[in-house]
Design a protein around this motif. Sequence first.
Motif, PDB file in Angstrom:
ATOM      1  N   ASN A  56       0.810  -1.230   0.000  1.00  0.00           N
ATOM      2  CA  ASN A  56       0.000   0.000   0.000  1.00  0.00           C
ATOM      3  C   ASN A  56       0.841   1.278   0.000  1.00  0.00           C
ATOM      4  O   ASN A  56       0.573   2.223   0.740  1.00  0.00           O
ATOM      5  CB  ASN A  56      -0.958   0.012   1.201  1.00  0.00           C
ATOM      6  N   LEU A  57       1.883   1.276  -0.805  1.00  0.00           N
ATOM      7  CA  LEU A  57       2.700   2.473  -0.970  1.00  0.00           C
ATOM      8  C   LEU A  57       2.466   3.067  -2.350  1.00  0.00           C
ATOM      9  O   LEU A  57       2.196   2.350  -3.317  1.00  0.00           O
ATOM     10  CB  LEU A  57       4.188   2.138  -0.810  1.00  0.00           C
ATOM     11  N   GLN A  58       2.566   4.390  -2.417  1.00  0.00           N
ATOM     12  CA  GLN A  58       2.394   5.070  -3.692  1.00  0.00           C
ATOM     13  C   GLN A  58       3.590   4.787  -4.591  1.00  0.00           C
ATOM     14  O   GLN A  58       4.740   4.881  -4.171  1.00  0.00           O
ATOM     15  CB  GLN A  58       2.249   6.580  -3.476  1.00  0.00           C
ATOM     16  N   ILE A  59       3.318   4.441  -5.826  1.00  0.00           N
ATOM     17  CA  ILE A  59       4.388   4.173  -6.782  1.00  0.00           C
ATOM     18  C   ILE A  59       5.044   5.494  -7.177  1.00  0.00           C
ATOM     19  O   ILE A  59       4.357   6.419  -7.624  1.00  0.00           O
ATOM     20  CB  ILE A  59       3.837   3.453  -8.026  1.00  0.00           C
ATOM     21  N   PRO A  60       6.365   5.613  -6.989  1.00  0.00           N
ATOM     22  CA  PRO A  60       7.036   6.881  -7.308  1.00  0.00           C
ATOM     23  C   PRO A  60       6.908   7.224  -8.789  1.00  0.00           C
ATOM     24  O   PRO A  60       6.916   6.348  -9.647  1.00  0.00           O
ATOM     25  CB  PRO A  60       8.506   6.604  -6.926  1.00  0.00           C
ATOM     26  N   ALA A  61       6.822   8.515  -9.054  1.00  0.00           N
ATOM     27  CA  ALA A  61       6.780   8.977 -10.440  1.00  0.00           C
ATOM     28  C   ALA A  61       8.161   8.900 -11.047  1.00  0.00           C
ATOM     29  O   ALA A  61       9.179   9.064 -10.366  1.00  0.00           O
ATOM     30  CB  ALA A  61       6.257  10.413 -10.496  1.00  0.00           C
ATOM     31  N   ARG A  62       8.216   8.618 -12.309  1.00  0.00           N
ATOM     32  CA  ARG A  62       9.502   8.563 -13.003  1.00  0.00           C
ATOM     33  C   ARG A  62      10.002   9.982 -13.275  1.00  0.00           C
ATOM     34  O   ARG A  62       9.238  10.860 -13.672  1.00  0.00           O
ATOM     35  CB  ARG A  62       9.362   7.812 -14.324  1.00  0.00           C
ATOM     36  N   ASN A  63      11.308  10.169 -13.088  1.00  0.00           N
ATOM     37  CA  ASN A  63      11.939  11.448 -13.402  1.00  0.00           C
ATOM     38  C   ASN A  63      12.806  11.254 -14.634  1.00  0.00           C
ATOM     39  O   ASN A  63      13.952  10.815 -14.541  1.00  0.00           O
ATOM     40  CB  ASN A  63      12.786  11.946 -12.228  1.00  0.00           C
ATOM     41  N   ALA A  64      12.258  11.550 -15.772  1.00  0.00           N
ATOM     42  CA  ALA A  64      12.987  11.345 -17.016  1.00  0.00           C
ATOM     43  C   ALA A  64      14.096  12.377 -17.158  1.00  0.00           C
ATOM     44  O   ALA A  64      13.969  13.519 -16.740  1.00  0.00           O
ATOM     45  CB  ALA A  64      12.036  11.449 -18.203  1.00  0.00           C
ATOM     46  N   ALA A  65      15.213  11.947 -17.751  1.00  0.00           N
ATOM     47  CA  ALA A  65      16.320  12.864 -18.002  1.00  0.00           C
ATOM     48  C   ALA A  65      15.888  13.908 -19.029  1.00  0.00           C
ATOM     49  O   ALA A  65      15.152  13.603 -19.968  1.00  0.00           O
ATOM     50  CB  ALA A  65      17.533  12.095 -18.524  1.00  0.00           C
ATOM     51  N   PRO A  66      16.307  15.162 -18.862  1.00  0.00           N
ATOM     52  CA  PRO A  66      15.925  16.194 -19.833  1.00  0.00           C
ATOM     53  C   PRO A  66      16.513  15.899 -21.201  1.00  0.00           C
ATOM     54  O   PRO A  66      17.639  15.425 -21.318  1.00  0.00           O
ATOM     55  CB  PRO A  66      16.529  17.466 -19.225  1.00  0.00           C
TER      56      PRO A  66
END
Length: 205
Positions: free
Chosen positions: A35-45
Amino acid sequence: MADDLLQAEFPAEGLSSRLLPSMNSRARALFTDVNLQIPARNAAPLVSPLPPWFKVETYIWTDFLLTSVSSQTNQNVLQMYHELIDTNYSGYTHIFTDGSCIVEPTCSASAAVVIPSRGVTINFKLRPQIHIMECELMAINEALQWILLNNCQEEKYVIFSDSLSSLHLIQNTRAKNYLPLVFNIQDKLFNITSSHWAEAVYSGP
């Protein structure tokens, strides 16, 4: 607990490694189960932070010598270096960067920044599998970070690097390798040169 969840979700018995779900799929399943929120992906610029009017090549000089430094004697290189300093960089704060990788007797990588006039030496270890160019880029990035944190309004800086490939990569606003590190360096260089003068210079191998 994670091992128990993984075993319950994907029992190893009778499951070929070829059919094992991806690491991303397994991680998402574990986050859901606890029951943890799935982290958002941080795409490389994918786009350089430099504005189109900023001429990065103005601040990076790669023509230390017209011939290879390795073909010169140590005495000649030292003489040319002092002439360069006297002619172009008198009154600047000189910053030297270097990166290093070794594979024997054990694999290791490190980077260093030296500022003789300030008595500053910064050295740090990097992950062993890192490529030599990334070591050099990390050192340049650390030098720029030091300038941002310790600058004086009227001071000028010059960073000496022996990695010609790294400087060429920083000049490239369409770089494809070592992102986002290269774009991070470009962003720092732009912020510094907005109010100060700083150059990166190829000093030869």
